[in-house]
Design a protein around this motif. Structure first.
Motif, PDB file in Angstrom:
ATOM      1  N   LEU A 142       0.836  -1.174   0.064  1.00  0.00           N
ATOM      2  CA  LEU A 142      -0.021   0.025  -0.044  1.00  0.00           C
ATOM      3  C   LEU A 142       0.684   1.163  -0.055  1.00  0.00           C
ATOM      4  O   LEU A 142       0.744   2.277  -0.674  1.00  0.00           O
ATOM      5  CB  LEU A 142      -0.962  -0.300   1.232  1.00  0.00           C
ATOM      6  N   THR A 146       1.705   2.493  -6.637  1.00  0.00           N
ATOM      7  CA  THR A 146       0.920   3.717  -6.960  1.00  0.00           C
ATOM      8  C   THR A 146       0.248   3.054  -8.365  1.00  0.00           C
ATOM      9  O   THR A 146       0.929   2.234  -9.106  1.00  0.00           O
ATOM     10  CB  THR A 146       1.530   4.790  -7.008  1.00  0.00           C
ATOM     11  N   TRP A 272      -3.887   6.206   0.969  1.00  0.00           N
ATOM     12  CA  TRP A 272      -3.624   4.762   1.240  1.00  0.00           C
ATOM     13  C   TRP A 272      -2.269   4.503   1.498  1.00  0.00           C
ATOM     14  O   TRP A 272      -2.016   3.415   1.953  1.00  0.00           O
ATOM     15  CB  TRP A 272      -3.893   3.907   0.009  1.00  0.00           C
ATOM     16  N   GLN A 273      -1.294   5.386   0.826  1.00  0.00           N
ATOM     17  CA  GLN A 273       0.082   5.210   1.285  1.00  0.00           C
ATOM     18  C   GLN A 273       0.527   5.513   2.861  1.00  0.00           C
ATOM     19  O   GLN A 273       1.172   4.797   3.491  1.00  0.00           O
ATOM     20  CB  GLN A 273       0.972   6.254   0.401  1.00  0.00           C
ATOM     21  N   GLY A 276      -0.695   2.441   4.543  1.00  0.00           N
ATOM     22  CA  GLY A 276       0.313   1.310   4.219  1.00  0.00           C
ATOM     23  C   GLY A 276       1.441   1.676   5.410  1.00  0.00           C
ATOM     24  O   GLY A 276       2.030   0.777   5.804  1.00  0.00           O
TER      25      GLY A 276
END
Length: 310
Positions: A142, A146, A272-273, A276
């Motif tokens: 995550l 990308t 989302w990064q 993650g």
């Protein structure tokens, strides 16, 4: 016994060992940005050779210790796994893949080490450690993958192979132990790997027509910080920590790679990064907390043995 259940003094030593071993993957996380911004373009063998051989020769000259007995062939095996084969593959992947993608592939190493430890060392990792490894790999995915991430097939294959080779080296090093200090063994293995790479580099890539100041800075950083110092601390960690504990530290590599891209290359983090990053960091902490540690050995005098027993 888990790390958290150990006595305070043992927990302190364990934390110190973890911190020193973590320096290695933290420094390796900068390899991708250094490769793309400071090193000559499209020269993975040259980068691998100049990262390994000078550092190995310096350590060999400083320690003045050579292998003995079966440690000649063991040093050759470990030197090829850790450097002679691993370095060119990692630079090849760094040239062909975004740093995040390469780091994501590398994050499967704890799972490979866990499987190899089960078969070679007869060590069964705790379920919590395996769950942490799976969670960490998902979190890293995550964090680093990308929508516009390029997936060059050759780069992916190179990174997966490099990750597997290093996992084998971790398990073999744990199985064989060490006859000398980590610094001495680092010199042996770097020299073996660098000498193996030198003729291949001269034959395939040759000597560059010019080298810039930025190139020299990049080679010096990778050779001194990311290799001589980092691998000495890494091998020390392998000697003192459980195999899965060491490999879980590799999750810091992609996190540092992502932060380096954020700070140096001007990249940004999506929602989302960030999720993650949080998952990967949590998995790293949880995995280290639940890694099994051997019970401390009481400080008692040795038991006398009957004559004739060894």
């Amino acid at each position: 016994m888990t790390a958290l259940a150990a006595p305070p003094a043992q927990r302190s030593r364990y934390a110190s060992d973890l911190a020193l071993a973590a320096f290695a993957p933290v420094s390796w996380g900068t390899t991708y940005v250094v490769t793309t911004t400071l090193l000559p373009a499209d020269r993975p063998l040259l980068a691998a050779t100049l990262r390994a051989l000078p550092a190995g020769l310096v350590l060999l000259a400083a320690t003045r210790r050579l292998p003995r007995g079966d440690w000649w062939w063991k040093s050759i095996v470990l030197g090829m796994l850790n450097f002679g084969a691993f370095f060119p593959l990692i630079f090849f992947a760094a040239y062909r893949l975004p740093g995040g993608v390469a780091a994501t592939i590398g994050s499967v190493q704890p799972l490979i080490v866990a499987l190899l430890s089960l078969g070679v060392l007869r060590v069964r990792p705790a379920r919590a450690v395996l769950y942490s490894a799976f969670a960490g790999t998902g979190g890293v995915a995550l964090l680093t993958l990308t929508a516009d991430a390029g997936l060059d097939p050759l780069g992916v294959a190179a990174m997966l192979t490099a990750t597997s080779l290093m996992a084998v080296a971790i398990v073999l090093a744990k199985k064989w132990g060490r006859p000398e200090s980590p610094l001495v063994m680092t010199g042996w293995q770097l020299t073996v790997g660098g000498l193996a790479l030198l003729p291949a580099t001269l034959a395939a890539e040759g000597v560059p027509s010019s080298v810039t100041g930025e190139n020299l800075l990049g080679f010096a950083y990778l050779g001194i910080v990311g290799t001589a110092i980092a691998y000495a601390l890494w091998f020390r960690g392998i000697d003192r920590l459980a195999p899965t504990s060491v490999s879980l530290l590799g999750l810091t590599n992609p996190m540092v790679a992502t932060l380096a891209g954020l700070l140096i290359l001007g990249q940004t983090l999506t929602f989302w990064q960030i999720v993650g990053f949080t998952v990967a960091l949590g998995a790293l902490v949880a995995g280290q907390s639940f890694t099994r540690r051997p019970a401390p050995v009481p400080d008692v005098p040795p038991i006398p043995q009957p004559a004739g027993r060894v």
